[in-house]
Design a protein around this motif. Structure first.
Motif, PDB file in Angstrom:
ATOM      1  N   UNK A 232     -11.612   8.448 -46.644  1.00 39.57           N
ATOM      2  CA  UNK A 232     -11.906   9.348 -45.530  1.00 39.57           C
ATOM      3  C   UNK A 232     -10.730   9.356 -44.559  1.00 39.57           C
ATOM      4  N   UNK A 233     -10.213  10.507 -44.271  1.00 39.28           N
ATOM      5  CA  UNK A 233      -9.085  10.653 -43.348  1.00 39.28           C
ATOM      6  C   UNK A 233      -9.583  11.010 -41.952  1.00 39.28           C
ATOM      7  N   UNK A 234      -9.009  10.335 -40.971  1.00 43.48           N
ATOM      8  CA  UNK A 234      -9.371  10.587 -39.581  1.00 43.48           C
ATOM      9  C   UNK A 234      -8.102  10.888 -38.801  1.00 43.48           C
ATOM     10  N   UNK A 235      -8.072  12.032 -38.144  1.00 42.60           N
ATOM     11  CA  UNK A 235      -6.868  12.441 -37.401  1.00 42.60           C
ATOM     12  C   UNK A 235      -6.913  11.928 -35.972  1.00 42.60           C
ATOM     13  N   UNK A 236      -5.745  11.894 -35.339  1.00 44.06           N
ATOM     14  CA  UNK A 236      -5.663  11.473 -33.939  1.00 44.06           C
ATOM     15  C   UNK A 236      -6.438  12.415 -33.033  1.00 44.06           C
ATOM     16  N   UNK A 237      -6.415  13.705 -33.353  1.00 43.64           N
ATOM     17  CA  UNK A 237      -7.130  14.677 -32.521  1.00 43.64           C
ATOM     18  C   UNK A 237      -8.640  14.470 -32.599  1.00 43.64           C
ATOM     19  N   UNK A 238      -9.130  14.084 -33.766  1.00 42.35           N
ATOM     20  CA  UNK A 238     -10.562  13.810 -33.905  1.00 42.35           C
ATOM     21  C   UNK A 238     -10.953  12.588 -33.066  1.00 42.35           C
ATOM     22  N   UNK A 239     -10.102  11.580 -33.094  1.00 39.83           N
ATOM     23  CA  UNK A 239     -10.371  10.394 -32.287  1.00 39.83           C
ATOM     24  C   UNK A 239     -10.384  10.727 -30.802  1.00 39.83           C
ATOM     25  N   UNK A 240      -9.408  11.531 -30.387  1.00 46.84           N
ATOM     26  CA  UNK A 240      -9.312  11.891 -28.968  1.00 46.84           C
ATOM     27  C   UNK A 240     -10.503  12.725 -28.529  1.00 46.84           C
ATOM     28  N   UNK A 241     -10.936  13.663 -29.379  1.00 48.06           N
ATOM     29  CA  UNK A 241     -12.081  14.506 -29.033  1.00 48.06           C
ATOM     30  C   UNK A 241     -13.348  13.672 -28.866  1.00 48.06           C
ATOM     31  N   UNK A 242     -13.575  12.729 -29.799  1.00 51.65           N
ATOM     32  CA  UNK A 242     -14.769  11.897 -29.705  1.00 51.65           C
ATOM     33  C   UNK A 242     -14.683  10.967 -28.505  1.00 51.65           C
ATOM     34  N   UNK A 243     -13.483  10.484 -28.211  1.00 52.11           N
ATOM     35  CA  UNK A 243     -13.294   9.612 -27.050  1.00 52.11           C
ATOM     36  C   UNK A 243     -13.660  10.362 -25.770  1.00 52.11           C
ATOM     37  N   UNK A 244     -13.178  11.571 -25.627  1.00 45.11           N
ATOM     38  CA  UNK A 244     -13.486  12.364 -24.430  1.00 45.11           C
ATOM     39  C   UNK A 244     -14.979  12.658 -24.324  1.00 45.11           C
ATOM     40  N   UNK A 245     -15.619  12.843 -25.465  1.00 48.41           N
ATOM     41  CA  UNK A 245     -17.051  13.131 -25.479  1.00 48.41           C
ATOM     42  C   UNK A 245     -17.864  11.913 -25.041  1.00 48.41           C
ATOM     43  N   UNK A 246     -17.386  10.724 -25.402  1.00 43.86           N
ATOM     44  CA  UNK A 246     -18.140   9.502 -25.126  1.00 43.86           C
ATOM     45  C   UNK A 246     -17.479   8.631 -24.065  1.00 43.86           C
ATOM     46  N   UNK A 247     -16.604   9.191 -23.300  1.00 43.42           N
ATOM     47  CA  UNK A 247     -15.780   8.392 -22.380  1.00 43.42           C
ATOM     48  C   UNK A 247     -16.604   7.534 -21.429  1.00 43.42           C
ATOM     49  N   UNK A 248     -17.732   8.059 -20.942  1.00 45.06           N
ATOM     50  CA  UNK A 248     -18.532   7.309 -19.978  1.00 45.06           C
ATOM     51  C   UNK A 248     -19.095   6.024 -20.574  1.00 45.06           C
ATOM     52  N   UNK A 249     -19.252   6.010 -21.893  1.00 48.16           N
ATOM     53  CA  UNK A 249     -19.751   4.794 -22.546  1.00 48.16           C
ATOM     54  C   UNK A 249     -18.714   3.674 -22.525  1.00 48.16           C
ATOM     55  N   UNK A 250     -17.473   4.026 -22.281  1.00 47.70           N
ATOM     56  CA  UNK A 250     -16.387   3.044 -22.345  1.00 47.70           C
ATOM     57  C   UNK A 250     -15.903   2.620 -20.960  1.00 47.70           C
ATOM     58  N   UNK A 251     -16.744   2.850 -19.961  1.00 46.21           N
ATOM     59  CA  UNK A 251     -16.363   2.449 -18.622  1.00 46.21           C
ATOM     60  C   UNK A 251     -16.521   0.932 -18.486  1.00 46.21           C
TER      61      UNK A 251
END
Length: 712
Positions: A232-251
């Protein structure tokens, strides 16, 4: 005074009552770390600071409470650490609630505290010594009597240990009273929040239906583990998009540090072990010829098991000794031998064995006058009066003794550090016959004891034990120290340590997200200075070498990263996000493959590649389903419980551990009658159970700073 007599008859404090353990309630040297001139703060709550001195006072206060309530005279490192954490946690929680209560006008009056005492049902009160001996419940009259006695107490006219006991008891009660007020305020605040939570008939009916409607499923699952992650390939843009979506969980509300470290434990060499073995052999030879003073001889051997001229239960000895005592002849030497379990060389000599009562019921009078001569004369007079037939209880009351008979077992001295006076008292007490009386002279007082009853006869042993740990020598330590020092000097940077540690035989360990509220690095004792350095260092810094543990560890630490307060960076949570994306992509692939098969029956599901099948029963919307075939709780199956059609095959759905296809083969409605008021109350109770989480919200809002690592 009668109240004190009742209180002193309880639990481990009995030793204090009969004067067998004359220990003072004092804090250990570990607490004496603050100097009067220090002004640094250990923490901050909503802008309000807690000074090191004030925190120290709270720690000392709670330490005395723990020692008093448990009967202990000192605490080990683990216990003191627990106390420090508990003091900080309680202080923060109480301060958070106090601040909110002040805004709302919530208070606790003295009348409320008195009402709680009069009622006597609060769990805090049940933990006090003020209990009715018959019911075991809190007795307010005992408390009142004690407080009156304390207010009238004249320390100059009573034995020192009695005065000390009264003082400790009063401090204990002051602490309890303070905690009653704090717990009552917290209760008021929590009730205010919980009462604001309401329910309604619609919510109650929905909750009822979610609970009573159940379904049994046939389940076919294709685990995500059936597909290799590497495919399974995961791109940097996919990681960044998911990070922005879940950012509040990482406070992150507290800074953490990432470190690498080398921990070198110093171990005994073969030469060290041989030296200890020879030493024990030499002592064993001497043990065979000792005639009388075993106490002094065993002390000179520096044995881990001190000798006292008393009979002990077999279980009071170390396990390896206890296992061999019965098979050892009286007067013969067993050993020397090596015990791997505790890394010791051992030998012992059974001096005597007897069957004796382990539980003694007795009463006692302590006689103390102005001078030793007057003490002896008064004690002899009292003793002779009792021997002549005078009533013990009547005389005991006259001299503030203990008229009530009390039970004591050999556990009162087994495992304890005993003075010669302790040994004298215990030996006399356990050797007295029923109804016999003894007058024991001690430097500070005379103790007149009378045995009332005996029971629990068991085998007892008098054993002289030589037990010595195989420790490393000074030469061994110096060699390890010098070798490690040379390595650190030759590799002063993290890059060099990374490159050369393994080649030199050192294991480089890693720890991410180390927080300042923790107490050790790698679970090694005595790493406070290293912890302090970690949180003052910069990324890439390498520490000096620390001597820690129990003087048997050498440590060097390097800071590899700093995760600051705020949102955790993408590179820190990258692996977590990647795993989620991989799972989702696997689910998409598996679901697409299943849909392409156009399955119409559960039997056809069994032909799916990598499929596992199972059955799950009694699934409801209110009860998550656990699928044993994939070892996972799967809420998605619970969500379908109330809407899935009987005997109809579902399409593929994404779960936590697999993609599922399921078919309900039975639907059942539990035989419960709907009661609107009861259901509304259940919903309210469920909501109320989440109220305790408010403290976490208050904690975040108050911007709590824990800087205790600077001092501990």
């Amino acid at each position: 005074m009668a109240t004190l007599q009742k209180i002193r008859s309880k639990g481990p404090l009995l030793v204090i009552v009969i004067g067998l353990a004359l220990f003072a309630f004092i804090a250990g040297d570990a607490w004496k770390i603050f100097q009067p001139h220090q002004t640094k703060d250990v923490g901050e709550i909503d802008g309000e600071t807690l000074s090191a001195q004030d925190y120290q006072k709270l720690v000392e206060e709670y330490t005395e409470v723990v020692k008093f309530s448990s009967g202990m005279t000192s605490l080990n490192d683990e216990q003191t650490t627990q106390i420090k954490d508990e003091v900080w946690r309680s202080y923060v929680n109480n301060k958070l609630i106090e601040n909110e209560a002040k805004k709302l006008g919530l208070t606790v009056s003295k009348a409320e505290i008195q009402a709680m005492i009069d009622e006597g049902s609060n769990p805090i009160l049940q933990q006090t010594p003020f209990k009715n001996q018959k019911t075991g419940q809190f007795d307010k009259d005992m408390l009142k009597k004690f407080l009156v006695d304390y207010s009238k107490m004249d320390k100059s006219k009573m034995p020192a240990q009695y005065a000390e006991y009264y003082e400790s008891m009063f401090k204990f009660w002051t602490f309890v009273e303070k905690n009653l007020a704090q717990s009552r305020l917290a209760e008021k605040y929590q009730n205010l929040i919980s009462r604001s939570l309401i329910s309604n008939p619609v919510e109650a009916k929905a909750a009822f239906e979610a609970r009573v409607n159940t379904a049994d499923y046939l389940v076919a699952a294709v685990p995500y583990t059936s597909i290799q992650d590497a495919s399974i390939k995961v791109s940097d843009s996919e990681l960044k998009d998911l990070y922005n979506k879940k950012k509040e969980q990482f406070k992150q509300y507290v800074e953490s540090r990432n470190i690498k470290y080398i921990d070198v434990q110093v171990l005994p060499s073969k030469t060290d072990k041989a030296a200890i073995e020879k030493e024990v052999k030499d002592y064993t030879t001497q043990l065979a010829s000792v005639a009388g003073d075993y106490t002094t001889f065993i002390r000179t051997t520096e044995s881990q098991v001190p000798f006292a001229d008393l009979f002990y239960s077999k279980t009071a000895f170390p396990t390896d000794i206890a296992a061999r005592v019965d098979s050892s002849a009286i007067g013969q030497i067993y050993g020397p031998y090596y015990n791997q379990a505790d890394n010791t060389f051992n030998s012992f000599k059974v001096l005597a064995k007897q069957s004796a009562a382990d539980s003694i019921q007795f009463r006692q009078i302590q006689i103390a006058a102005a001078t030793p001569e007057k003490t002896k004369a008064l004690a002899d007079s009292v003793y002779n009066a009792i021997k002549s037939g005078s009533d013990f209880a009547t005389i005991a009351k006259k001299y503030n003794g203990t008229p009530e008979a009390q039970w004591i077992t050999s556990q009162a001295y087994e495992g304890a550090s005993l003075t010669a006076d302790n040994v004298k008292l215990f030996s006399t007490l356990f050797n007295l016959g029923v109804n016999e009386t003894a007058n024991v002279a001690l430097p500070q007082a005379n103790i007149i004891m009378q045995v009332v009853d005996k029971k629990a006869v068991k085998d007892k042993y008098k054993v002289a034990v030589i037990k010595k740990t195989v420790n490393f020598s000074k030469e061994t330590y110096n060699k390890v120290y010098n070798d490690f020092s040379q390595f650190i000097a030759a590799n002063p940077t993290l890059e060099k340590i990374n490159a050369n540690a393994e080649a030199k035989g050192y294991k480089l360990l890693e720890r991410n997200d180390l927080y300042s509220a923790e107490h050790t690095i790698g679970g090694i004792k005595g790493t406070r200075d290293a912890m302090k350095w970690v949180f003052e260092a910069s990324k890439g810094d390498v520490s000096q070498m620390y001597e820690c543990g129990e003087s048997d560890h050498l440590l060097v630490v390097a800071v590899t990263g700093i995760v600051e307060e705020g949102y955790r960076p993408l590179d820190v949570v990258k692996d977590q996000l990647k795993a989620e994306i991989i799972r989702d992509k696997k689910a998409e692939k598996i679901m697409a493959d299943i849909k392409a098969k156009n399955l119409t029956s559960f039997e056809q599901c069994k032909t799916i590649p990598n499929v596992v099948t199972d059955s799950v029963k009694h699934v409801s919307f209110a009860a998550p389903a656990y699928v044993s075939a994939v070892r996972s709780s799967e809420p998605v199956l619970s969500a379908y419980a109330s809407i899935a059609q009987l005997n109809k095959l579902s399409g593929p759905v994404k779960g936590n551990a697999a993609v599922f296809v399921f078919q309900p083969f039975n639907k059942e409605r539990l035989k419960e009658v709907y009661n609107e008021k009861d259901e509304e109350q259940k919903v309210k109770n469920m909501a109320a159970r989440t109220v305790s989480r408010f403290v976490n919200d208050l904690y975040i809002k108050a911007n709590v700073k824990d800087k205790r690592y600077l001092f501990f």
